[in-house]
Write a protein that holds these residues in place. Structure first.
Motif, PDB file in Angstrom:
ATOM      1  N   UNK A 223     -27.055 -36.921  42.471  1.00 19.21           N
ATOM      2  CA  UNK A 223     -25.869 -36.343  41.816  1.00 19.21           C
ATOM      3  C   UNK A 223     -24.945 -35.694  42.851  1.00 19.21           C
ATOM      4  N   UNK A 224     -23.679 -35.693  42.526  1.00 21.65           N
ATOM      5  CA  UNK A 224     -22.753 -34.957  43.383  1.00 21.65           C
ATOM      6  C   UNK A 224     -22.578 -33.537  42.834  1.00 21.65           C
ATOM      7  N   UNK A 225     -21.667 -32.810  43.442  1.00 18.72           N
ATOM      8  CA  UNK A 225     -21.468 -31.407  43.083  1.00 18.72           C
ATOM      9  C   UNK A 225     -21.126 -31.235  41.605  1.00 18.72           C
ATOM     10  N   UNK A 226     -20.442 -32.228  41.060  1.00 16.22           N
ATOM     11  CA  UNK A 226     -19.989 -32.118  39.674  1.00 16.22           C
ATOM     12  C   UNK A 226     -20.955 -32.740  38.675  1.00 16.22           C
ATOM     13  N   UNK A 230     -23.691 -39.658  42.798  1.00 16.46           N
ATOM     14  CA  UNK A 230     -23.188 -39.478  44.165  1.00 16.46           C
ATOM     15  C   UNK A 230     -22.752 -40.823  44.741  1.00 16.46           C
ATOM     16  N   UNK A 231     -21.535 -40.848  45.217  1.00 17.77           N
ATOM     17  CA  UNK A 231     -20.966 -42.064  45.798  1.00 17.77           C
ATOM     18  C   UNK A 231     -21.520 -42.276  47.205  1.00 17.77           C
TER      19      UNK A 231
ATOM     20  N   UNK B 287     -14.975 -28.497  44.903  1.00 16.13           N
ATOM     21  CA  UNK B 287     -15.843 -29.511  44.293  1.00 16.13           C
ATOM     22  C   UNK B 287     -15.057 -30.720  43.810  1.00 16.13           C
ATOM     23  N   UNK B 288     -13.823 -30.534  43.481  1.00 16.05           N
ATOM     24  CA  UNK B 288     -13.017 -31.664  43.021  1.00 16.05           C
ATOM     25  C   UNK B 288     -12.651 -32.579  44.180  1.00 16.05           C
ATOM     26  N   UNK B 290     -14.165 -32.596  47.238  1.00 16.05           N
ATOM     27  CA  UNK B 290     -15.303 -33.003  48.072  1.00 16.05           C
ATOM     28  C   UNK B 290     -16.595 -32.982  47.258  1.00 16.05           C
ATOM     29  N   UNK B 291     -16.704 -33.868  46.277  1.00 17.13           N
ATOM     30  CA  UNK B 291     -17.889 -33.844  45.408  1.00 17.13           C
ATOM     31  C   UNK B 291     -19.185 -34.187  46.132  1.00 17.13           C
ATOM     32  N   UNK B 292     -19.086 -34.811  47.297  1.00 21.03           N
ATOM     33  CA  UNK B 292     -20.316 -35.163  48.026  1.00 21.03           C
ATOM     34  C   UNK B 292     -20.901 -33.973  48.775  1.00 21.03           C
TER      35      UNK B 292
END
Lengths: 370, 577
Positions: A223-226, A230-231, B287-288, B290-292
């Motif tokens: 998962x990513x932060x949101x 995760x890409x 977070x928007x 840089x979600x990684x």
């Protein structure tokens, strides 16, 4: 794990361009360009609109009351029983009453295992004009054909959406997702290995032929932060051929479609054991951020029903879906592959929303399981 | 009333000097401890007489003494950076009132675990005759052995007697021998003798009228420098025997310590300090955008850099300069996703996301530690990269060149407004900003460095364009021009200031004070560094043998008298300190 032999695949999207030498992956050898993805969303495509149900099916507590009345409980008794409701765990009186509300020869039986031991509650189904999907049978039949709201194709077959469409947890209109779908997919993501996809062709930015594959990974998605998938994560390809699918198709104006075939993917033994579509149609838009679109075909509805019946009490408590009611809906709305023994159709048309984000795929050195 | 490990700072009569006085909550048990932090009275680059253990040093010492099963919860007082290093700041800080309470709480928690039934067999060499009553013999044996490791010297007879007496009284009151020992041990753990490294001196027999560090102080200097932890029994034994005062004895211990696995802990500690990884505690990313940059990334990024450093400098015995160009690094899946590198693991799903060795292809822009997230993300803003912060960090951290802070009245609007359609890239925004005369000077020396890293966003992800405009990553460092980050890496690698900076930083780290200008000793160390192909162990060795590490602190008269007193003090082993 065997070393990556120039075999790593990745998207050509935001993180930069990596020319991919693809020499071994399955059968699409010698493709000039391959992009790889991890599936980030897969669930029944819904397009819920005001007035598309005669009435919305009861909410969980209302449905529980209906079912307890069915076994002879009075409203004051039901009020008392509801005080003991424990959210779906087994063991208390109310649970036993609900689970064993079926009757065979006057004896209580498990209603999820014996759905016809309860009369058809005639749960509401979709009566609107639109469902998302494909014209699977090439017919614009009366009664169960709809129009796709995006492609405006007529004669769309998606009876699964019709069967489910009037339960609150199954309703949603893109980009919003049905809450039950969110629950199921998020749980699947946590519990099953990721699903991988590749697109291969001469130049994926242009119109032309394409090969689309689906496989399972050995790893789960991250998962990513949101909380999204995760890409650009790397996955090893599971060599198990049971979840290997390959379609020939075409890209036109940035969207791909495929020649119909079978789609068979193992999922998670607890929630949804597998997805097994025949006459599979796919329509996906190729975007820099990934793939978005739909996958539809015919599902055998009885195996699909057992995915709901197995945790039936929990699902009824969470969503209000009356499990025997669902059984009758699926049986009535099934629209393909008639079974000569029962006289019922054994398959039901269905279309799922499919989204995928860029990922790496590397070859696993493990031996194929099958 | 029994000691609870409390102590306090009290002002000396001498202006600017602070004396640390060991206190009881009622009765003093250890007498005045004695040390002078002496900020105002001493030159800035003088060897400090007193340094507070950093949080990591405290934890390492506890783990080394009692083993890894002892859990150390809580958060210790934060460290203060001075002259580029926390190690220098540690000589100018005390313990706050709340910090004192935390030390007290943590000390009792540690002591309770030490005497716990499951640890007694391992940590106690003796058993009380009666577990419900005091046992002076067993308490004395345990406290003398542990006290020597905690205080990094043998306890004086008075100190030990007091500790044993406290353990006995507490055992009597609590009707439990181990609870009594725990009370006494907790006091030792939060004692200034434990929390502070005090450099004690004694008259130097080889130089009349001069002072030298005591053997135990030399042992502490060595151990905290090389291992970032307290001396082990072998080193304390050598110190007690006076062996650290001889070349032969010192080299013997130095060789042993340089070849110990614990050296990695020391090298890591230095680079954690030098690279300012403490700033990760407050690092955040949008977070928007840089979600990684997941919660796993900050720890993984630091570990990536530390593993890269340890591998190159210790395992490979490589050239320090190659840290800026090495294609070898360590990545896990989280970092792989962030960097766009395929990293998979054979471990089961749910297993820790371990780092594994990865070698970048020739010419890959990610080579070298400057292109790690531990640098790129740390020296960026939450929502955008910063060529200025990155360039400043290269100058200050790796070249030891101080860049002045911006004046207070600077208008940063042009730089901060990334939505301004007139300026698509950071280069354009900075170009517009730097037209202001008061800004121009500093930006000229930092921006050409940081702009070379613009292919990496604020979270260290790779990009080729900003707002659809191709990024120009060319720049210049001290006259050396380059086209991109690869060129910058090489320019830093070849810059003589990089190696001089590393050597000087390490000297400062060792001594706790800035390197004096034109220091001959520092020059000799740098020459040795160069002569040994910029290898790290020879540099460590050169610093130790230069005697800079053992330089006696400047001593006000009052402390000289004290030093003379400690020189004649006998510890319980009868060894002269």
């Amino acid at each position: 794990m065997r070393a990556m032999k120039g075999f790593s695949l990745r998207s050509w999207s935001a993180v930069g361009v990596l020319s991919v030498a693809l020499t071994v992956l399955l059968s699409q050898a010698a493709a000039a360009e391959t992009r790889s993805y991890v599936v980030s969303w897969f669930h029944l495509a819904t397009y819920s609109q005001e007035g598309d149900c005669k009435a919305i099916n009861p909410l969980p507590e209302d449905q529980i009351r209906i079912n307890l009345r069915m076994v002879g409980k009075t409203d004051p008794e039901i009020d008392e029983l509801l005080k003991t409701y424990n959210g779906g765990a087994s063991g208390n009186e109310m649970t036993n009453l609900l689970v064993n509300r079926g009757r065979i020869n006057g004896q209580p039986v498990n209603v999820y295992s014996n759905p016809t031991s309860q009369p058809d509650p005639k749960m509401n189904t979709l009566i609107g004009k639109h469902v998302i999907g494909f014209d699977l049978d090439g017919k614009v039949a009366k009664g169960h054909s709809f129009e796709d709201p995006f492609t405006h194709e007529k004669g769309v077959d998606n009876q699964l959406a019709v069967a489910f469409g009037c339960w609150v947890g199954m309703r949603g209109t893109p980009p919003s997702r049905p809450s039950w779908g969110q629950y199921v997919w998020e749980n699947l993501q946590e519990n099953m290995p990721a699903w991988l996809m590749t697109l291969s062709g001469e130049d994926l930015s242009k119109d032309g032929p394409i090969t689309v594959t689906f496989d399972r990974a050995l790893e789960h998605a991250s998962r990513d932060v949101n909380g999204n998938i995760l890409v650009d994560t790397a996955f090893r390809l599971d060599p198990d051929q049971r979840s290997h699918n390959e379609f020939k198709g075409t890209i036109k104006n940035g969207s791909l479609t495929v020649e119909p075939g079978r789609f068979h993917m193992l999922a998670d033994f607890f929630l949804i054991t597998k997805y097994d579509f025949t006459n599979t149609h796919i329509r996906l838009d190729i975007k820099p951020t990934g793939l978005e679109g739909y996958l539809g075909g015919y599902l055998e509805w009885l195996p699909f029903y057992w995915n709901f019946a197995n945790p039936g009490y929990t699902i009824e408590g969470m969503t209000g879906v009356d499990i025997p009611g669902l059984f009758y809906n699926l049986q009535k709305l099934a629209d393909a592959n008639p079974d000569p023994k029962t006289g019922f159709n054994s398959s039901i048309s269905a279309t799922f929303r499919l989204e995928a984000v860029p990922a790496f795929i590397v070859q696993s050195g493990a031996q194929a399981k099958n | 009333m029994h000691e609870k490990g409390l102590f306090m700072w009290s002002k000396c009569a001498k202006p600017g000097a602070l004396a640390l006085v060991g206190m009881l909550s009622g009765a003093v048990v250890e007498g005045p401890l004695v040390a002078v932090a002496a900020e105002a009275a001493m030159p800035a680059n003088a060897t400090p007489a007193l340094k507070r253990l950093t949080a990591d040093q405290f934890r390492n010492a506890i783990e080394d003494i009692f083993g890894p099963t002892i859990r150390i919860g809580g958060r210790l007082d934060s460290d203060v950076r001075k002259d580029g290093l926390l190690a220098v700041g540690s000589s100018t800080i005390s313990v706050t009132a709340t910090g004192l309470e935390r030390y007290d709480t943590i000390s009792h928690a540690i002591a309770t675990q030490v005497v716990d039934e499951k640890n007694r067999e391992t940590l106690f060499g003796c058993k009380p005759v009666n577990v419900t009553a005091p046992d002076e013999h067993c308490a004395r044996e345990f406290l003398s052995q542990v006290g020597r490791l905690l205080y990094r010297r043998s306890l004086t007879k008075e100190e030990l007697d007091t500790r044993v007496q406290l353990a006995g009284e507490a055992a009597q009151t609590l009707s439990n021998f181990y609870s009594g020992v725990a009370m006494s041990l907790a006091g030792m753990l939060s004692s200034p003798n434990m929390l502070f490294r005090q450099l004690e001196t004694e008259p130097d027999p080889a130089k009349s009228g001069k002072y030298r560090l005591t053997g135990y102080s030399k042992a502490s200097q060595l151990s905290f420098f090389l291992w970032n932890s307290a001396p082990d029994p072998a080193l304390l034994s050598a110190a007690g025997k006076g062996e650290l005062h001889t070349d032969k004895g010192l080299k013997q211990q130095l060789g042993r310590m340089l070849n110990s696995p614990r050296l990695e802990q020391g090298v890591r500690a230095f680079f954690v300090d030098m690279l300012q990884f403490d700033a990760f505690d407050t690092l955040s990313k949008d977070a928007t955008l840089y979600p990684k940059f997941t919660a796993k990334v900050p720890a993984a990024a630091q570990e990536q850099t530390l593993r890269t450093i340890v591998d190159l400098l210790l395992t490979q015995e490589g050239d320090y300069r190659d840290l800026f160009t090495t294609p070898v690094t360590y990545l896990n899946r989280s970092l792989g996703a962030l960097y766009g590198v395929p990293i998979v693991s054979d471990l089961p799903n749910g297993a820790p996301d371990v780092l594994q060795r990865h070698v970048y292809a020739d010419g890959d822009a990610r080579a070298g530690i400057l292109m790690h997230a531990s640098f790129l993300a740390l020296h960026s803003h939450p929502g955008r990269s910063s060529p200025t912060l990155r360039g400043k960090a290269v100058r200050e951290v790796f070249l030891c060149q101080k860049v002045p802070d911006p004046p207070g009245n600077v208008d940063f609007t042009v730089v901060q407004d990334v939505s301004n359609p007139l300026y698509n890239t950071a280069r354009e925004r900075l170009g517009a900003h730097a037209t202001e005369p008061m800004c121009k000077g500093c930006h000229k020396i930092v921006d050409p460095i940081g702009l070379a890293m613009e292919n990496f966003d604020a979270a260290a992800g790779y990009r080729t364009s900003e707002k659809n405009q191709r990024i120009d990553a060319s720049g210049e460092l001290d006259g050396v021009k380059y086209r991109d980050a690869v060129g910058l890496n090489k320019a830093v690698h070849d810059n003589p200031a990089a190696t001089a900076c590393a050597a000087n930083r390490l000297i400062s780290y060792a001594t706790g004070a800035p390197v004096p200008r034109n220091s001959e000793a520092a020059k000799s160390i740098l020459e040795a560094f160069s002569k040994n192909a910029f290898q790290w162990r020879p540099l460590l060795s050169a610093i130790v043998t230069s005697q800079l590490l053992f330089q006696a602190p400047v001593q006000p008269q009052a402390q000289q008298a004290q030093a003379a007193d400690t020189s004649t003090r006998k510890d319980i082993s009868g060894e002269s300190k």
